[in-house]
Design a protein around this motif. Sequence first.
Motif, short mmCIF file in Angstrom:
data_model
loop_
_atom_site.label_atom_id
_atom_site.label_comp_id
_atom_site.label_asym_id
_atom_site.label_seq_id
_atom_site.Cartn_x
_atom_site.Cartn_y
_atom_site.Cartn_z
N SER A 1 -11.85 17.74 -7.85
CA SER A 1 -11.25 17.70 -6.52
C SER A 1 -11.43 16.23 -6.09
N GLY A 2 -10.74 15.72 -5.11
CA GLY A 2 -10.92 14.36 -4.49
C GLY A 2 -9.78 13.82 -4.10
N PRO A 3 -9.80 12.47 -3.63
CA PRO A 3 -8.63 11.72 -3.17
C PRO A 3 -7.42 11.80 -4.35
N PRO A 4 -6.20 11.57 -3.98
CA PRO A 4 -5.20 11.58 -5.16
C PRO A 4 -5.31 10.06 -5.56
N ASP A 5 -5.07 9.76 -7.04
CA ASP A 5 -4.71 8.64 -7.59
C ASP A 5 -3.96 7.75 -6.80
N PRO A 6 -4.21 6.39 -6.41
CA PRO A 6 -3.40 5.66 -5.49
C PRO A 6 -1.83 5.43 -6.28
N ALA A 7 -1.99 5.44 -7.41
CA ALA A 7 -0.53 5.11 -8.24
C ALA A 7 0.31 6.23 -8.18
N LEU A 8 -0.40 7.51 -8.35
CA LEU A 8 0.12 8.93 -8.17
C LEU A 8 0.92 9.06 -6.70
N ALA A 9 -0.03 8.71 -5.90
CA ALA A 9 0.45 8.64 -4.22
C ALA A 9 1.68 7.87 -4.10
N ALA A 10 1.71 6.62 -4.94
CA ALA A 10 2.75 5.47 -4.57
C ALA A 10 4.17 6.11 -5.29
N HIS A 11 3.90 6.71 -6.13
CA HIS A 11 5.15 7.14 -6.92
C HIS A 11 5.68 8.63 -6.57
#
Length: 234
Positions: A165-175
């Motif tokens: 668990s943890g914060p989502p990957d920034p690249a994933l969040a962007a796309h």
Amino acid sequence: MRTNRQEANGTQRTPLSRDRVLRAAVALADAIGIDALSMRRLAQELDVVPMALYKHVANKEELLDGMVDAVVGEVDPPAAGPDWQPVVRGRILSARRVLLRHPWAARVIESRTAPTPAVLAYLDSMAGTFREGGLSADLTHHVMHAMGSRLLGFSQELFDTSGPSGPPDPALAAHYPHIAELAATAAHDEASTVSGGGGGGGGGCDDQFEFEFALDLLLDGFEGLRRRGWTSAR
């Protein structure tokens, strides 16, 4: 004929039977995993030569079929009650508890090319509970399809949620912003339970909660259709 060891110990070997072979195979799979299970390893566990097993199971596939039947046989029988929903819910959750005791079983059940006798009997019983609860044969047919493997206590998840668990990957969040939002808000369970993809410890969605959430939605929906006299006829 007794062996020298048996004569010295004053003991006699327990006769080998199909039931004993299957119970030993289930226990061995629980201990070492289904991938490590082999006829030779099982023979060692039973202290017999491998050929002795083939008098009771023709091959590894027949052994796995029998193991599935032994596991399904552990599911509680349907409880008595006037309302079909708690009866179905209780039995499905019993099946889920059985699969938690035997984590390998869901994968083996999925691998069978045809339902085993115990699985057929279980599904027939579940269909009978739906029919006795007032669902038409037409609705019951579609209910069985909609439930799928949930009837046996497990479900195939769309995504593997067993990662940390943890914060989502920034690249994933962007796309994929909506997927990232769901990942960030999902509850996590350190002891992930039965799912179609296996799983294990570590992060991941609370499988038991998600299973019961979907199960209750389905059962409530089926009852609503029953009350409306739903039919698939156009």
